[in-house]
Design an enzyme around this catalytic site. Structure first.
Site, PDB file in Angstrom:
ATOM      1  N   SER A   1       0.850  -1.191   0.000  1.00 43.06           N
ATOM      2  CA  SER A   1       0.000   0.000   0.000  1.00 43.06           C
ATOM      3  C   SER A   1       0.887   1.243   0.000  1.00 43.06           C
ATOM      4  O   SER A   1       1.634   1.488   0.955  1.00 43.06           O
ATOM      5  CB  SER A   1      -0.892   0.004   1.241  1.00 43.06           C
ATOM      6  OG  SER A   1      -1.411   1.301   1.419  1.00 43.06           O
TER       7      SER A   1
ATOM      8  N   HIS B   1      -1.088  -1.186  -4.378  1.00 39.72           N
ATOM      9  CA  HIS B   1      -2.372  -0.854  -3.755  1.00 39.72           C
ATOM     10  C   HIS B   1      -2.461   0.658  -3.562  1.00 39.72           C
ATOM     11  O   HIS B   1      -1.616   1.271  -2.899  1.00 39.72           O
ATOM     12  CB  HIS B   1      -2.478  -1.583  -2.414  1.00 39.72           C
ATOM     13  CG  HIS B   1      -3.801  -1.443  -1.746  1.00 39.72           C
ATOM     14  ND1 HIS B   1      -4.903  -2.194  -2.078  1.00 39.72           N
ATOM     15  CD2 HIS B   1      -4.200  -0.620  -0.741  1.00 39.72           C
ATOM     16  CE1 HIS B   1      -5.922  -1.856  -1.311  1.00 39.72           C
ATOM     17  NE2 HIS B   1      -5.529  -0.896  -0.488  1.00 39.72           N
TER      18      HIS B   1
ATOM     19  N   ASP C   1      -4.650   3.677  -2.165  1.00 38.47           N
ATOM     20  CA  ASP C   1      -5.744   4.034  -1.256  1.00 38.47           C
ATOM     21  C   ASP C   1      -6.250   5.437  -1.565  1.00 38.47           C
ATOM     22  O   ASP C   1      -5.570   6.421  -1.279  1.00 38.47           O
ATOM     23  CB  ASP C   1      -5.237   3.979   0.191  1.00 38.47           C
ATOM     24  CG  ASP C   1      -5.022   2.549   0.650  1.00 38.47           C
ATOM     25  OD1 ASP C   1      -5.986   1.766   0.592  1.00 38.47           O
ATOM     26  OD2 ASP C   1      -3.892   2.214   1.047  1.00 38.47           O
TER      27      ASP C   1
ATOM     28  N   MET D   1      -8.774   8.304  -0.715  1.00 42.58           N
ATOM     29  CA  MET D   1      -9.642   8.743   0.390  1.00 42.58           C
ATOM     30  C   MET D   1     -10.167  10.147   0.097  1.00 42.58           C
ATOM     31  O   MET D   1      -9.431  10.983  -0.435  1.00 42.58           O
ATOM     32  CB  MET D   1      -8.851   8.763   1.697  1.00 42.58           C
ATOM     33  CG  MET D   1      -8.205   7.428   2.022  1.00 42.58           C
ATOM     34  SD  MET D   1      -7.420   7.452   3.639  1.00 42.58           S
ATOM     35  CE  MET D   1      -6.571   5.881   3.618  1.00 42.58           C
TER      36      MET D   1
ATOM     37  N   HIS E   1      -8.233   1.127  -4.345  1.00 42.01           N
ATOM     38  CA  HIS E   1      -9.177   0.944  -3.235  1.00 42.01           C
ATOM     39  C   HIS E   1      -9.822   2.299  -2.951  1.00 42.01           C
ATOM     40  O   HIS E   1      -9.178   3.192  -2.395  1.00 42.01           O
ATOM     41  CB  HIS E   1      -8.388   0.415  -2.020  1.00 42.01           C
ATOM     42  CG  HIS E   1      -9.179   0.330  -0.750  1.00 42.01           C
ATOM     43  ND1 HIS E   1      -8.586   0.144   0.478  1.00 42.01           N
ATOM     44  CD2 HIS E   1     -10.517   0.394  -0.504  1.00 42.01           C
ATOM     45  CE1 HIS E   1      -9.521   0.099   1.413  1.00 42.01           C
ATOM     46  NE2 HIS E   1     -10.700   0.263   0.844  1.00 42.01           N
TER      47      HIS E   1
ATOM     48  N   MET F   1     -11.985   4.675  -0.958  1.00 39.63           N
ATOM     49  CA  MET F   1     -12.640   4.904   0.334  1.00 39.63           C
ATOM     50  C   MET F   1     -13.325   6.256   0.232  1.00 39.63           C
ATOM     51  O   MET F   1     -12.835   7.268   0.740  1.00 39.63           O
ATOM     52  CB  MET F   1     -11.592   4.894   1.464  1.00 39.63           C
ATOM     53  CG  MET F   1     -11.187   3.501   1.870  1.00 39.63           C
ATOM     54  SD  MET F   1      -9.599   3.486   2.721  1.00 39.63           S
ATOM     55  CE  MET F   1      -8.522   3.463   1.311  1.00 39.63           C
TER      56      MET F   1
ATOM     57  N   MET G   1     -11.700  -5.623   5.012  1.00 36.81           N
ATOM     58  CA  MET G   1     -10.893  -4.720   5.844  1.00 36.81           C
ATOM     59  C   MET G   1     -10.622  -5.388   7.192  1.00 36.81           C
ATOM     60  O   MET G   1     -11.537  -5.860   7.862  1.00 36.81           O
ATOM     61  CB  MET G   1     -11.619  -3.391   6.089  1.00 36.81           C
ATOM     62  CG  MET G   1     -11.784  -2.498   4.867  1.00 36.81           C
ATOM     63  SD  MET G   1     -10.261  -2.158   3.957  1.00 36.81           S
ATOM     64  CE  MET G   1      -9.237  -1.396   5.207  1.00 36.81           C
TER      65      MET G   1
ATOM     66  N   GLY H   1      -8.930   4.248   6.715  1.00 36.25           N
ATOM     67  CA  GLY H   1      -8.612   5.677   6.854  1.00 36.25           C
ATOM     68  C   GLY H   1      -7.142   5.948   7.091  1.00 36.25           C
ATOM     69  O   GLY H   1      -6.638   6.995   6.711  1.00 36.25           O
TER      70      GLY H   1
ATOM     71  N   GLY I   1      -2.961   4.155   7.707  1.00 34.31           N
ATOM     72  CA  GLY I   1      -2.040   3.026   7.757  1.00 34.31           C
ATOM     73  C   GLY I   1      -1.575   2.820   9.197  1.00 34.31           C
ATOM     74  O   GLY I   1      -1.827   3.662  10.071  1.00 34.31           O
ATOM     75  N   GLY I   2      -0.925   1.703   9.447  1.00 34.97           N
ATOM     76  CA  GLY I   2      -0.274   1.468  10.733  1.00 34.97           C
ATOM     77  C   GLY I   2      -1.195   1.150  11.889  1.00 34.97           C
ATOM     78  O   GLY I   2      -0.801   1.286  13.047  1.00 34.97           O
TER      79      GLY I   2
ATOM     80  N   ASP J   1      -6.868  -6.371   3.951  1.00 41.69           N
ATOM     81  CA  ASP J   1      -6.197  -5.067   4.016  1.00 41.69           C
ATOM     82  C   ASP J   1      -6.275  -4.497   5.430  1.00 41.69           C
ATOM     83  O   ASP J   1      -7.373  -4.270   5.950  1.00 41.69           O
ATOM     84  CB  ASP J   1      -6.901  -4.122   3.016  1.00 41.69           C
ATOM     85  CG  ASP J   1      -6.261  -2.750   2.926  1.00 41.69           C
ATOM     86  OD1 ASP J   1      -5.206  -2.516   3.536  1.00 41.69           O
ATOM     87  OD2 ASP J   1      -6.851  -1.892   2.214  1.00 41.69           O
TER      88      ASP J   1
ATOM     89  N   GLY K   1       1.015  -2.104   4.162  1.00 41.86           N
ATOM     90  CA  GLY K   1       1.618  -0.781   4.031  1.00 41.86           C
ATOM     91  C   GLY K   1       2.784  -0.633   4.967  1.00 41.86           C
ATOM     92  O   GLY K   1       3.957  -0.794   4.603  1.00 41.86           O
ATOM     93  N   SER K   2       2.476  -0.368   6.260  1.00 42.42           N
ATOM     94  CA  SER K   2       3.551  -0.060   7.211  1.00 42.42           C
ATOM     95  C   SER K   2       4.524  -1.226   7.382  1.00 42.42           C
ATOM     96  O   SER K   2       5.723  -1.000   7.540  1.00 42.42           O
ATOM     97  CB  SER K   2       2.960   0.365   8.555  1.00 42.42           C
ATOM     98  OG  SER K   2       2.018  -0.570   8.978  1.00 42.42           O
TER      99      SER K   2
END
Ligand code: DX5
Ligand code: ZN
Length: 215
Positions: free
Chosen positions: A6, A31, A33, A35, A64, A66, A135, A140, A142-143, A173, A195-196
């Site tokens: 991500s 990926h 994201d 938003m 993706h 959102m 999900m 909203g 990462g991490g 995800d 991601g992270s």
């Protein structure tokens, strides 16, 4: 197992470097994201950033969304011909129509379920999608910490897919890492987004390989 890093966790000041590095390290998909600050309390990238990413990488894109106003965002991203465009079922009243619209453009259609949304939502939709994204965090950011409730949802979804003899990918995800990857695969996941875990590692190749369970 396919791995989709991500880009939300990439270093935006060195985006080109990071994109090239994860692609070389074995990313199967990138990926993305998207938003809108309404569906989720955060803002990220739009099509112009993605167009630039496509100039430096041939790795297929996994978009993706959102967002609240789903169909207008779908039309913004369709011309970029990503591999997948996925939207949240919680934000769309006419998912069958929208999946058909996406697929008519030669793009694979995905539906995303928030952690609290039951798999039964997919019962009459499974024949219209190419992918279901589950999900394992509240979307909203990462991490965040992985929510184990997703294991049961993966198994339930796998059962529904097999019962209908459908050809649908299961993607997970949020909070994915080297510790939960094998359990996610065992439960029936096909694609892991991370991601992270990847971008905070010193060596992207080792991190991606650990998710693909290649040692
Ligand atoms: C969260 C996004 C995720 C996020 C995952 O809303 O959809 O794709 O980037 O990040 P990690 O792997 O750090 O949870
Ligand atoms: Zn995502």
């Amino acid at each position: 197992m396919y791995v989709a890093p991500s880009l939300l966790s990439a270093n935006f000041l060195k985006l080109e470097e990071d994109v090239k590095a994860v692609c070389e390290a074995g990313a199967d998909l990138l990926h993305i994201d998207v938003m809108d600050g309404h569906f989720v309390p955060n803002l990220t990238f739009g099509p112009c950033v993605i167009k630039n990413i496509q100039k430096i990488s041939n790795t297929p894109l996994d978009v993706h969304l959102m967002v609240q106003n789903v169909s207008s965002f779908v039309d913004m991203f369709l011309p970029l011909k990503p591999k997948f465009i996925s939207f949240h079922i919680e934000a769309e009243n006419h998912p069958i129509r929208l999946c058909e619209h996406i697929k008519k453009q030669g793009v694979n259609a995905g539906i995303v379920l928030n952690p609290h949304t039951p798999i039964s939502m997919m019962k009459h939709l499974i024949d219209y999608v190419d992918l279901v994204l589950l999900m394992s965090v509240n979307p909203g950011f990462g991490g965040q910490e992985f929510l184990p409730l997703v294991y049961e949802k993966i198994s339930e979804l796998r059962e529904l897919i097999d019962k209908k003899n459908a050809k649908v990918f299961i993607e997970v995800d949020g909070g994915v890492n080297g510790l939960n990857a094998s359990n996610l695969e065992e439960a029936g996941a096909d694609i892991l987004v991370a991601g992270s875990y990847i971008f905070s590692s010193k060596d992207y190749k080792t991190a991606i390989s650990s998710l693909k369970l290649e040692f």
